[in-house]
Design a protein around this motif. Structure first.
Motif, PDB file in Angstrom:
ATOM      1  N   LEU A  95     -24.642 103.380 -12.370  1.00 28.82           N
ATOM      2  CA  LEU A  95     -24.563 104.638 -11.638  1.00 28.82           C
ATOM      3  C   LEU A  95     -25.953 105.220 -11.408  1.00 28.82           C
ATOM      4  O   LEU A  95     -26.204 105.890 -10.395  1.00 28.82           O
ATOM      5  N   SER A  96     -26.849 104.962 -12.351  1.00 31.75           N
ATOM      6  CA  SER A  96     -28.243 105.385 -12.249  1.00 31.75           C
ATOM      7  C   SER A  96     -29.027 104.543 -13.238  1.00 31.75           C
ATOM      8  O   SER A  96     -28.469 103.623 -13.862  1.00 31.75           O
ATOM      9  N   ARG A  97     -30.291 104.853 -13.432  1.00 32.55           N
ATOM     10  CA  ARG A  97     -31.086 104.050 -14.350  1.00 32.55           C
ATOM     11  C   ARG A  97     -30.546 104.126 -15.773  1.00 32.55           C
ATOM     12  O   ARG A  97     -30.653 103.178 -16.541  1.00 32.55           O
ATOM     13  N   ARG A  98     -29.921 105.231 -16.147  1.00 26.14           N
ATOM     14  CA  ARG A  98     -29.474 105.430 -17.524  1.00 26.14           C
ATOM     15  C   ARG A  98     -27.955 105.331 -17.707  1.00 26.14           C
ATOM     16  O   ARG A  98     -27.495 105.252 -18.849  1.00 26.14           O
ATOM     17  N   TRP A  99     -27.196 105.352 -16.634  1.00 28.26           N
ATOM     18  CA  TRP A  99     -25.740 105.371 -16.755  1.00 28.26           C
ATOM     19  C   TRP A  99     -25.130 104.106 -16.149  1.00 28.26           C
ATOM     20  O   TRP A  99     -25.519 103.687 -15.057  1.00 28.26           O
ATOM     21  N   GLN A 100     -24.178 103.520 -16.867  1.00 29.71           N
ATOM     22  CA  GLN A 100     -23.482 102.323 -16.381  1.00 29.71           C
ATOM     23  C   GLN A 100     -21.997 102.426 -16.707  1.00 29.71           C
ATOM     24  O   GLN A 100     -21.609 102.861 -17.797  1.00 29.71           O
ATOM     25  N   LEU A 101     -21.168 101.999 -15.762  1.00 32.02           N
ATOM     26  CA  LEU A 101     -19.716 102.001 -15.918  1.00 32.02           C
ATOM     27  C   LEU A 101     -19.212 100.568 -15.825  1.00 32.02           C
ATOM     28  O   LEU A 101     -19.580  99.836 -14.894  1.00 32.02           O
ATOM     29  N   SER A 102     -18.388 100.164 -16.786  1.00 28.51           N
ATOM     30  CA  SER A 102     -17.866  98.789 -16.813  1.00 28.51           C
ATOM     31  C   SER A 102     -16.354  98.810 -16.953  1.00 28.51           C
ATOM     32  O   SER A 102     -15.798  99.648 -17.671  1.00 28.51           O
ATOM     33  N   LEU A 103     -15.708  97.862 -16.291  1.00 25.91           N
ATOM     34  CA  LEU A 103     -14.268  97.661 -16.421  1.00 25.91           C
ATOM     35  C   LEU A 103     -14.013  96.248 -16.909  1.00 25.91           C
ATOM     36  O   LEU A 103     -14.433  95.275 -16.260  1.00 25.91           O
ATOM     37  N   ASP A 104     -13.359  96.106 -18.057  1.00 25.92           N
ATOM     38  CA  ASP A 104     -12.962  94.806 -18.595  1.00 25.92           C
ATOM     39  C   ASP A 104     -11.456  94.646 -18.430  1.00 25.92           C
ATOM     40  O   ASP A 104     -10.697  95.574 -18.742  1.00 25.92           O
ATOM     41  N   ILE A 105     -11.045  93.475 -17.948  1.00 25.16           N
ATOM     42  CA  ILE A 105      -9.620  93.152 -17.837  1.00 25.16           C
ATOM     43  C   ILE A 105      -9.366  91.889 -18.661  1.00 25.16           C
ATOM     44  O   ILE A 105      -9.977  90.840 -18.407  1.00 25.16           O
ATOM     45  N   PHE A 106      -8.483  91.985 -19.623  1.00 24.83           N
ATOM     46  CA  PHE A 106      -8.136  90.855 -20.481  1.00 24.83           C
ATOM     47  C   PHE A 106      -6.766  90.312 -20.074  1.00 24.83           C
ATOM     48  O   PHE A 106      -5.892  91.074 -19.708  1.00 24.83           O
ATOM     49  N   ASN A 107      -6.626  88.980 -20.154  1.00 23.37           N
ATOM     50  CA  ASN A 107      -5.430  88.304 -19.636  1.00 23.37           C
ATOM     51  C   ASN A 107      -5.217  88.736 -18.185  1.00 23.37           C
ATOM     52  O   ASN A 107      -4.188  89.307 -17.816  1.00 23.37           O
ATOM     53  N   LEU A 108      -6.214  88.440 -17.377  1.00 19.44           N
ATOM     54  CA  LEU A 108      -6.304  88.919 -16.000  1.00 19.44           C
ATOM     55  C   LEU A 108      -5.038  88.632 -15.201  1.00 19.44           C
ATOM     56  O   LEU A 108      -4.568  89.476 -14.425  1.00 19.44           O
ATOM     57  N   PHE A 109      -4.464  87.456 -15.368  1.00 17.68           N
ATOM     58  CA  PHE A 109      -3.290  87.057 -14.587  1.00 17.68           C
ATOM     59  C   PHE A 109      -1.976  87.347 -15.314  1.00 17.68           C
ATOM     60  O   PHE A 109      -0.915  86.887 -14.891  1.00 17.68           O
TER      61      PHE A 109
ATOM     62  N   ARG B 216      -9.975  97.950 -20.249  1.00 15.47           N
ATOM     63  CA  ARG B 216     -10.864  98.797 -21.020  1.00 15.47           C
ATOM     64  C   ARG B 216     -11.989  99.289 -20.105  1.00 15.47           C
ATOM     65  O   ARG B 216     -12.666  98.488 -19.464  1.00 15.47           O
ATOM     66  N   LEU B 217     -12.179 100.588 -20.072  1.00 15.49           N
ATOM     67  CA  LEU B 217     -13.206 101.207 -19.251  1.00 15.49           C
ATOM     68  C   LEU B 217     -14.297 101.727 -20.180  1.00 15.49           C
ATOM     69  O   LEU B 217     -14.014 102.473 -21.125  1.00 15.49           O
ATOM     70  N   THR B 218     -15.540 101.331 -19.904  1.00 15.31           N
ATOM     71  CA  THR B 218     -16.654 101.666 -20.786  1.00 15.31           C
ATOM     72  C   THR B 218     -17.729 102.415 -20.016  1.00 15.31           C
ATOM     73  O   THR B 218     -18.195 101.947 -18.962  1.00 15.31           O
ATOM     74  N   LEU B 219     -18.127 103.534 -20.555  1.00 16.72           N
ATOM     75  CA  LEU B 219     -19.231 104.314 -20.003  1.00 16.72           C
ATOM     76  C   LEU B 219     -20.391 104.249 -20.987  1.00 16.72           C
ATOM     77  O   LEU B 219     -20.238 104.595 -22.163  1.00 16.72           O
ATOM     78  N   LYS B 220     -21.546 103.775 -20.489  1.00 15.69           N
ATOM     79  CA  LYS B 220     -22.717 103.627 -21.353  1.00 15.69           C
ATOM     80  C   LYS B 220     -23.853 104.485 -20.822  1.00 15.69           C
ATOM     81  O   LYS B 220     -24.171 104.440 -19.624  1.00 15.69           O
ATOM     82  N   ALA B 221     -24.451 105.238 -21.710  1.00 23.61           N
ATOM     83  CA  ALA B 221     -25.576 106.093 -21.341  1.00 23.61           C
ATOM     84  C   ALA B 221     -26.802 105.671 -22.127  1.00 23.61           C
ATOM     85  O   ALA B 221     -26.733 105.437 -23.344  1.00 23.61           O
ATOM     86  N   GLY B 222     -27.933 105.552 -21.439  1.00 21.76           N
ATOM     87  CA  GLY B 222     -29.187 105.239 -22.100  1.00 21.76           C
ATOM     88  C   GLY B 222     -29.960 106.507 -22.409  1.00 21.76           C
ATOM     89  O   GLY B 222     -29.889 107.488 -21.679  1.00 21.76           O
ATOM     90  N   PHE B 223     -30.705 106.466 -23.524  1.00 21.35           N
ATOM     91  CA  PHE B 223     -31.525 107.633 -23.863  1.00 21.35           C
ATOM     92  C   PHE B 223     -32.795 107.200 -24.580  1.00 21.35           C
ATOM     93  O   PHE B 223     -32.922 106.072 -24.999  1.00 21.35           O
TER      94      PHE B 223
END
Length: 695
Positions: free
Chosen positions: A637-651, A688-695
């Motif tokens: 989303l920016s240099r410090r923010w990232q959003l990830s979506l993981d899908i397990f057993n996709l099918f 699973r939705l993951t929001l990661k912030a750098g600092f």
């Protein structure tokens, strides 16, 4: 090599090579666009793997770096071992329990015959309440893992107990690129928070991390897995002259989702995510303090690791339901409290012999486990009904090893080595006849021959002997704990012998490929059963197979992996029951595509195939095969923010994590029980939705 083995290997290799050629043809336009792209590809391969020509002593040896680990999703921390080509990681009874592992024709149970270390500390727990070699990786925080170095086979002098099928050594990073705060949420009340950072301190670096997690899973009785983990690490010095002190802590608790009988599901008496005994579960803890140092000078290198580990486990499990006790049920409580001390020191000398480059290494590894109490109880809904056995075990070992590496000329290198291991088993049991002391010793020669490189291709020939230790209680047993019937003590140290021929090549631009044909013989398949408190007799075995591993860079932002393995496992002694080894995996395949730094996008797709296995010796009952896919998509989303979506057993495949075939008894069934398939289903599709912030 017998004709039968050669024909089998050829039949296995043919479809593997066809699959590889198909993949390369599909990707070749991207690889052949320009020479500069090929040069970039070579660099990128080493960015994810450190497996280049000239870096290893066998085709089946390699290193995975943090760059690849960070891009791939993992349902559980134990799945970090699936970065080792050919390894399958599953679960059969709750996420807080050690995983089930499969490799090279082995059902490794919870870790037997695959040695795992984290920062030099052995993870395999010998003489464990639940299973020999118990390997619980839930204490790991995956974001802190810097490298996974893996080896397969019995060819390495510095690898000892449990390493016959393979070994993996994971290292924790000294620092992180930036501080991060991570919050992940998903279905079934999944929630995970992580804070990690590092900072300069007193001329060195201080790393700290704290993880809190909760997950109910899809089970009818919510698993309610709770995890608390922390790491504190201080390091100082340069890469070749440094030291670190690391403290790690972990606590976990859960309600188990134990395997269930197929007949109950077929009759609609149960659903796949139900439990026969919803009171199964457990709690565990692990605390460790370790010191590691390396010192390099012009003539050699010294490395030392020392560690102290305290671990606890209480596990409730009911796998046969009402077969043994139709009134209270067959639930058992397995309990242990362990204190483990050890060290691993090695000195390397560099020199020349008759003008040829040479290095000599000598090492000493020692470990002492003090386990008390080590107990098995019959329980009903976690209430103790009677004591089956209680013991205090002290188990000590020392392993002295040596190897010599000699570069005979530009195209020939040899590594010759040996190790000698000595064990002391001291068992104090509440069953007087099962107390005693036993000493055991074993010597293991090793040899590797490396030919090349020619045209960025090298050839390997490897051979060696190894071993695994048996549970200390089995070495002094004279009465079975449950029935109090006469029993014979087991062999303390079981000999294994392995050999391998292989090739690794980087001839095609951007492609790194290796192929290995291997064989392993074991003197005995006997393993102590923590569920019964005794050992079941078994026979010697032989396994053989072929592995094909490929890493391909299509361009600067796209990496492909294709790992294929075939193995054949049989008992070496004839028996009317049959010659197949239950649970022995035959076919394994993994395909991955990793995207990184494509503008703000990155991610990965991973598909894993787990082939069918014989469930009993005559092969009349077999598990089904399974294929499961994971997907990760990340956006900065920016240099410090990232959003990830993981899908397990996709099918959303309806498959099983694991299958067994044995007798169990449900209420109303005959006294002798019913032979049936028992399975643990894989989790359905989850997000699973993951929001990661750098600092």
């Amino acid at each position: 090599m017998s004709d039968r083995y050669a024909d089998g290997a050829a039949r296995a290799v043919e479809p593997l090579l066809y699959s590889l050629s198909t993949l390369l043809i599909a990707l070749s336009p991207a690889a052949a666009q320009e020479t500069a792209a090929a040069a970039t590809a070579s660099v990128q391969v080493l960015g994810h793997y450190d497996n280049g020509v000239g870096t290893s002593d066998a085709a089946s040896q390699g290193v995975v770096t943090a760059a690849l680990i960070a891009n791939r999703p993992a349902l559980r921390p134990g799945e970090l071992l699936e970065f080792v080509p050919g390894v399958i990681v599953t679960q059969h009874s709750g996420d807080g329990k050690a995983n089930q592992y499969f490799l090279r024709g082995f059902n490794l149970d919870h870790g037997t015959d695959f040695a795992t270390h984290v920062d030099g500390m052995p993870v395999n727990m010998r003489t464990h309440a639940h299973g020999q070699g118990y390997t619980d990786l839930n204490f790991l925080i995956p974001e802190l893992v810097d490298r996974v170095s893996y080896k397969k086979g019995t060819y390495y002098a510095d690898e000892g107990d449990f390493s016959s099928a393979g070994a993996a050594r994971m290292s924790i990073a000294n620092k992180v690129k930036e501080g991060t705060a991570t919050l992940a949420m998903g279905g079934n009340d999944y929630l995970r928070g992580l804070v990690a950072n590092s900072m300069p301190l007193a001329g060195g670096n201080l790393l700290y991390a704290l993880e809190l997690a909760h997950n109910d899973g899809p089970w009818s009785t919510p698993e309610s897995f709770r995890k608390q983990a922390g790491v504190l690490r201080y390091s100082a010095g340069a890469r070749d002259s440094q030291y670190s002190v690391t403290a790690m802590a972990y606590k976990g608790a859960w309600h188990a989702s134990t395997q269930i009988p197929l007949r109950a599901v077929d009759s609609a008496a149960m659903r796949p995510y139900d439990a026969v005994d919803p009171s199964d579960g457990g709690d565990t803890a692990r605390y460790s303090l370790s010191f590691d140092t390396v010192r390099r000078n012009a003539d050699g290198q010294f490395r030392a690791t020392a560690y102290a580990v305290r671990s606890d486990l209480t596990l409730f499990g009911n796998y046969t339901y009402y077969l043994d006790d139709p009134v209270n049920g067959d639930q058992a409580r397995q309990t242990e409290r362990r204190r483990m001390l050890g060290f691993d020191v090695a000195q390397t000398w560099f020199g020349k012999l008759a003008g040829m480059d040479m290095s000599n290494r000598v090492g000493l590894q020692a470990r002492h486990d003090d386990i008390a109490p080590l107990a098995l109880y019959a329980t009903s809904r976690q209430r103790v009904v009677r004591t089956i056995s209680e013991s205090r075990v002290k188990e000590g070992s020392a392993g002295l090893w040596f190897d010599n590496t000699l570069q005979w000329n530009d195209w020939l290198r040899t590594v010759a080595g040996a190790r000698y291991d000595s064990y002391r088993f001291d068992v104090a049991s509440d069953i007087a006849e099962n107390s005693g002391k036993v000493d055991a010793h074993i010597a293991s020669p090793k040899l590797a021959v490396v030919l090349g490189p020619w045209n960025k291709t090298e050839f390997f020939v490897n051979a060696g002997a190894g071993f695994h230790s048996n549970d200390a209680r089995g070495t002094t047993v004279h009465l079975t704990p449950k029935e109090r019937e006469p029993a014979e003590p087991v062999t303390p140290l079981v000999r294994t012998r392995g050999s391998e021929v292989g090739v690794r090549t980087e001839l095609a631009p951007g492609l790194q490929s290796s192929i290995a044909l291997w064989r392993l013989r074991s003197a005995s398949e006997l393993v102590f059963s923590g569920d019964a408190g005794d050992t079941a007799p078994s026979r010697g075995s032989q396994r053989s197979g072929v592995e094909l591993n490929n890493h391909y860079i299509a361009n600067s932002w796209l990496l492909f992996d294709l790992d294929l393995a075939y193995s054949r496992a049989r008992y070496t002694e004839t028996d009317a029951a049959g010659g197949h080894i239950p649970g022995a995996v035959g076919k394994v395949a993994s395909f991955g595509a990793t995207v990184h730094d494509l503008g703000p996008w990155s991610g990965a797709f991973q598909l894993r195939y787990f082939g069918p296995r014989p469930l009993i010796e005559d092969d009349s009952r077999r598990s089904a095969s399974s294929a499961i896919a994971y997907l990760r998509t990340s956006y900065k989303l920016s240099r410090r923010w990232q959003l990830s979506l993981d899908i397990f057993n996709l099918f959303n495949r309806r498959i099983n994590d694991i299958d067994y075939y044995y007798a169990s008894r449900l209420p109303g069934e005959p006294a002798g029980g019913v032979e049936d398939m028992h399975f643990h289903p894989a989790e359905p599709r989850s997000y699973r939705l993951t929001l990661k912030a750098g600092f």
